[in-house]
Design an enzyme around this catalytic site. Sequence first.
Site, PDB file in Angstrom:
ATOM      1  N   LYS A  79     -33.620  94.842  75.546  1.00 34.65           N
ATOM      2  CA  LYS A  79     -34.126  93.474  75.572  1.00 34.65           C
ATOM      3  C   LYS A  79     -33.542  92.797  76.811  1.00 34.65           C
ATOM      4  O   LYS A  79     -32.377  93.039  77.157  1.00 34.65           O
ATOM      5  CB  LYS A  79     -33.675  92.754  74.290  1.00 34.65           C
ATOM      6  N   SER A 154     -37.719  86.768  68.518  1.00 34.51           N
ATOM      7  CA  SER A 154     -37.824  86.775  69.959  1.00 34.51           C
ATOM      8  C   SER A 154     -37.809  88.171  70.575  1.00 34.51           C
ATOM      9  O   SER A 154     -38.193  88.316  71.735  1.00 34.51           O
ATOM     10  CB  SER A 154     -36.678  85.960  70.562  1.00 34.51           C
ATOM     11  N   SER A 178     -34.644  87.416  64.885  1.00 35.07           N
ATOM     12  CA  SER A 178     -35.301  87.874  66.113  1.00 35.07           C
ATOM     13  C   SER A 178     -35.420  89.389  66.276  1.00 35.07           C
ATOM     14  O   SER A 178     -36.109  89.851  67.186  1.00 35.07           O
ATOM     15  CB  SER A 178     -34.586  87.303  67.339  1.00 35.07           C
TER      16      SER A 178
END
Lengths: 491, 95
Positions: A79, A154, A178
């Site tokens: 990420k 997210s 997330s």
Amino acid sequence: MTDLHTLSIVGLAEGLRRREYSAAELTQHFMERISKSNTLLNAVITLAEEQAAATAEQADVRIAAGDAEPLTGIPLLHKDIFCTDGIRTSCGSKMLDAFIAPYDATVVARLSAAGAVMLGKTNMDEFAMGSSNEASYYGPVRNPWDIERVPGGSSGGSAAVVAARLAPAATGSDTGGSIRQPAALCGVTGLKPTYGRISRYGMVAFASSLDQAGTLSADARDAALLLNVMAGFDQRDSTSIDHPVPDYTAILDNSLDGLKIGIAEEFFDAGLDDGVASQVQAAIRQLEVLGASIKNISLPHMKVSVATYYVVASAECSSNLSRMDGVRFGYRCENPKDPGDMYARSRSKGFGAEVKRRIMIGTYVLSAGFYDAYYLKAQRVRRVIADDFKRAFDDVDLIVGPTTPETAFTLNEKASDPIRMYLSDIYTIAANLAGLPAMSIPCGFSQGLPVGLHLIGNLFDEARLLNVAHQYQRHTDWHSRVPERFLQEIP
Amino acid sequence: MVLSGAQVRDIAWLARLQIDEADIGQYAAELSRVLELIRQMNEVDTDDVIAMAHPTDAVQRLRADKVTEVDQREKLQALAPLAESGLYLVPRVIE
């Protein structure tokens, strides 16, 4: 070679050891899949082609020397919240569009040392604030199951790359859901460990008392292998916990006989979609068939978790993001008149709408005279929520329910309504407030879209979560389903 | 809880954010709705509850006051937007 992407990490590692293919070939295979699908999915912000080729070559040397670990030569993505030495770390923001960290996050360093090959950095909601991945400076990510729908957020890019098998795994971070919410919406396995289990060093801070790194993978066994490498004490993170790290694969094969599962009535309230509810109920019956007994429990304060979260998370983000001022970090506006003008204009142009909204909320609740009524109150409610779980774990081994109230929603459906968006995380937030480990695993489909089963464990009980998830996955095949268009070679 | 335009301007100033005059109304409405959501936590009686600062009640760790980082001055300065002769250049603060 064409169906390598349908293998798990365990399967890929076996092939590498048997020399059916090299780490370089594996890297090439997944790199091509990403290149061919990124226009469609937009799941990857930065590709690290040169570095990946070099790391794969080193992995092949290790494999040839008989020095391979379980992740040596396995491609994965990080990420874009994790700092990577020499490769841009944008955090999904214009603010950090040009930021190149001079060091690796501990998560990145540990996985590299284990021989994993980083292919690139995944798209995400700006500064990890969002539940749809529409709040990225680099544009929305699309859900591989239906490209008109969001992947969740997210960690939406990480969930999408695993769902489309553009890589066998990706890292993520989870402040209010997330990892788990996008894992549910994309039909992959997501793990958020206990707060402090994995070092936050080099993970751009959003809400420091809630943030925790974790994994997105095809199944629980792969998550265990990743956690084995990622978990552990780190001197460089003052909130990292010095607690022994077990071998997370050790009890994967244990039977579920005698396992006590708690079901909270609050998980099946009016806001839950019928299609999601029926898949989750079926999964619970499956766990019973595997030997678990079900006990009804109550988490009476879960309903105030979203409210509490938006005080704690917003307050901490307004403080953490004060360093994004155009001097210490981040985008700097053109021709500032004076420092005040520079801060205000840099921050206004560098941050997107959702980040600004959260900073404003956080600034308000921390402003003079309001601390007791908001932040202190929220920290007290946080203890009450955590105590609900503590009581529940006196009677049960883990708590099971839906990860999300509904399946993936369409792009723009909630983008203009922050409150509706915030409520996407209604089932996941409480675990962050209490610091508990939790997972989402695929448990079926509702109208063609994946449904996630949420497992919440007691503090440091990741091994049991993984055991339950693995046993469920041995007896179901939801986790191995891949969207049709990504099943074969991508045209 | 409804925020006024003046309150929104105050918060924006504290947060060092510049908000266009045309957007003040929308910010006021959205932030008011979030604060309305936040009010739900007042339903919980917390009179005798000790605030929770850390999920496992960990305490701040201390470390020996020793230099552990290595000097990386050149590597770090190479990442700065503007640097010259070993110095970071920032916008002029004093005329």
